[in-house]
Structure formats: structure tokens, C-alpha cells
Design an enzyme around this catalytic site. Structure first.
Site, PDB file in Angstrom:
ATOM      1  N   ILE A  84      43.766  12.210 -23.169  1.00 29.16           N
ATOM      2  CA  ILE A  84      44.028  12.981 -21.959  1.00 29.16           C
ATOM      3  C   ILE A  84      43.894  12.003 -20.804  1.00 29.16           C
ATOM      4  O   ILE A  84      43.066  11.093 -20.844  1.00 29.16           O
ATOM      5  CB  ILE A  84      43.050  14.173 -21.828  1.00 29.16           C
ATOM      6  CG1 ILE A  84      43.453  15.057 -20.653  1.00 29.16           C
ATOM      7  CG2 ILE A  84      41.609  13.713 -21.738  1.00 29.16           C
ATOM      8  CD1 ILE A  84      42.751  16.400 -20.651  1.00 29.16           C
ATOM      9  N   PHE A  86      43.643  11.255 -16.547  1.00 29.62           N
ATOM     10  CA  PHE A  86      43.302  11.745 -15.225  1.00 29.62           C
ATOM     11  C   PHE A  86      43.699  10.694 -14.197  1.00 29.62           C
ATOM     12  O   PHE A  86      43.474   9.505 -14.404  1.00 29.62           O
ATOM     13  CB  PHE A  86      41.788  11.989 -15.103  1.00 29.62           C
ATOM     14  CG  PHE A  86      41.279  13.052 -16.025  1.00 29.62           C
ATOM     15  CD1 PHE A  86      41.351  14.391 -15.682  1.00 29.62           C
ATOM     16  CD2 PHE A  86      40.730  12.711 -17.253  1.00 29.62           C
ATOM     17  CE1 PHE A  86      40.884  15.377 -16.538  1.00 29.62           C
ATOM     18  CE2 PHE A  86      40.260  13.680 -18.119  1.00 29.62           C
ATOM     19  CZ  PHE A  86      40.334  15.020 -17.758  1.00 29.62           C
ATOM     20  N   VAL A 130      39.987   9.010 -23.416  1.00 30.54           N
ATOM     21  CA  VAL A 130      40.186   9.418 -22.028  1.00 30.54           C
ATOM     22  C   VAL A 130      40.836   8.251 -21.305  1.00 30.54           C
ATOM     23  O   VAL A 130      40.442   7.104 -21.485  1.00 30.54           O
ATOM     24  CB  VAL A 130      38.842   9.780 -21.353  1.00 30.54           C
ATOM     25  CG1 VAL A 130      39.043  10.105 -19.877  1.00 30.54           C
ATOM     26  CG2 VAL A 130      38.157  10.929 -22.091  1.00 30.54           C
ATOM     27  N   GLU A 131      41.830   8.551 -20.498  1.00 25.72           N
ATOM     28  CA  GLU A 131      42.488   7.547 -19.658  1.00 25.72           C
ATOM     29  C   GLU A 131      42.264   7.919 -18.204  1.00 25.72           C
ATOM     30  O   GLU A 131      42.347   9.083 -17.840  1.00 25.72           O
ATOM     31  CB  GLU A 131      43.995   7.512 -19.929  1.00 25.72           C
ATOM     32  CG  GLU A 131      44.761   6.616 -18.973  1.00 25.72           C
ATOM     33  CD  GLU A 131      46.283   6.745 -19.082  1.00 25.72           C
ATOM     34  OE1 GLU A 131      46.972   6.074 -18.295  1.00 25.72           O
ATOM     35  OE2 GLU A 131      46.779   7.507 -19.930  1.00 25.72           O
ATOM     36  N   ILE A 132      41.974   6.916 -17.400  1.00 23.33           N
ATOM     37  CA  ILE A 132      41.950   7.075 -15.946  1.00 23.33           C
ATOM     38  C   ILE A 132      43.017   6.127 -15.421  1.00 23.33           C
ATOM     39  O   ILE A 132      43.093   4.964 -15.836  1.00 23.33           O
ATOM     40  CB  ILE A 132      40.580   6.701 -15.339  1.00 23.33           C
ATOM     41  CG1 ILE A 132      39.445   7.467 -16.014  1.00 23.33           C
ATOM     42  CG2 ILE A 132      40.599   6.924 -13.835  1.00 23.33           C
ATOM     43  CD1 ILE A 132      39.361   8.935 -15.736  1.00 23.33           C
TER      44      ILE A 132
END
Length: 170
Positions: A84, A86, A130-132
Site C-alpha cells: 500500500i 501513501f 508499505v510505500e511512502i
């Protein structure tokens, strides 16, 4: 009513994702204290352990695994794995905070037509990626029939409005 080809199920938005966890408590801590989600009330009629969190217009539903020891343990951070993503305001601030929290991450960069998008990938306590990113730098360019747009949520109501106009006009 004519069926909308752009939105046949008349979907309004993403509501939540569900994640099975080894420890709901550890996952609450991560999503609350690393990503800024807020725990919210969960229906009491559920007969299984879990927690609901909310932030950034979407929910994360954490479900306690019935057999936590059998869950696979991911250690390699692979940006091509399920994840996912953000968007953030400052990649530098995110990277600094991840270092302070001693969270392992992988840095990546996408370049398209002179536009650069920085990405940081890391795992939650159960190995979910998780990706930022600063993905808002990259315009969303539909393959046909629409004009280029930014990823920013500010543009979404306009796209939805245009989809509704097309449905009414058909």
C-alpha cells in the site's frame, strides 16, 4: 439507467483494507505510531479478535491470525511485492523519522519524462509492504479519453464529477 463503462459498480471510494496479523497489538502500535492512523470503534458483534483504524480517508482493519506461528515471515524488502502506498509532504522528513525509529527501508526512484518520484519501502510487523512516496509529482495519464491529472486527492472529485456527467449524457 444506462451502465457506466467507467464505473460499472458505481464505486465511490476505497473504504478499507484488511490485514491478518500475528499480533493485533503490535500492528496497532505500528499503524498508529508510525503511519498516524487512529483506532476507531469496531462492531462488538464480531466473534474474533481485531481492531479498526482510520486515517487519510481510509480504514485499516486488523484481524488476529488464528495461527500466528504459521504466518510467513518476510525479511527481504522487495518494492515489487504487494504493498500500500501513501503520499507524503517531505521525503526527507520521512526518511529521517524511519532512521530515528530504526525501521529498515529500501529507497527507490522512478523517472518518467524528466519527472522524478522518490519512494521508500518498509514492512509492517507482519511483513506487509508499505510505500511512502512523493507520487504526486507524476501526473496520472489515462490511456484514452481523459486529460492528464495529478494523483492529489484534490483532483478526484473533478474526475468523479466528469464520470457522472458522462453517465448522464449517455
Amino acid at each position: 439507467m444506462k451502465e457506466s463503462t467507467g464505473n460499472p459498480l458505481l464505486i465511490k471510494s476505497l473504504n478499507h483494507i484488511s490485514l491478518v496479523c500475528r499480533s493485533v497489538e503490535e500492528s496497532i502500535d505500528f499503524y498508529q505510531n508510525v503511519l498516524g492512523f487512529v483506532p476507531i470503534r469496531r462492531p462488538g458483534s464480531f466473534d474474533f479478535d481485531g481492531a479498526w483504524l482510520f486515517g487519510y480517508g481510509m480504514g485499516i482493519h486488523l484481524l488476529q491470525s488464528e495461527d500466528p506461528e504459521s504466518m510467513p515471515k518476510k525479511t527481504e524488502i522487495n518494492p515489487k511485492d504487494n504493498h500500500i502506498s501513501f503520499q507524503c509532504e517531505s521525503m526527507g522528513a520521512v526518511e529521517k523519522k524511519l532512521k530515528e525509529m530504526e525501521i529498515s527501508y529500501v529507497r527507490s526512484m522512478v523517472e518518467e519524462g524528466g519527472i522524478h518520484v522518490d519512494q521508500l519501502f518498509f514492512h509492517d510487523p507482519d511483513g506487509f509492504m508499505v510505500e511512502i512516496c512523493d507520487c504526486d509529482n507524476l501526473p496520472v495519464i489515462p490511456l484514452a479519453g481523459e486529460m492528464a491529472r495529478s494523483c492529489s486527492r484534490l483532483n478526484i472529485p473533478m474526475v468523479q464529477h466528469q464520470q457522472q456527467i458522462r453517465v448522464i449524457q449517455q
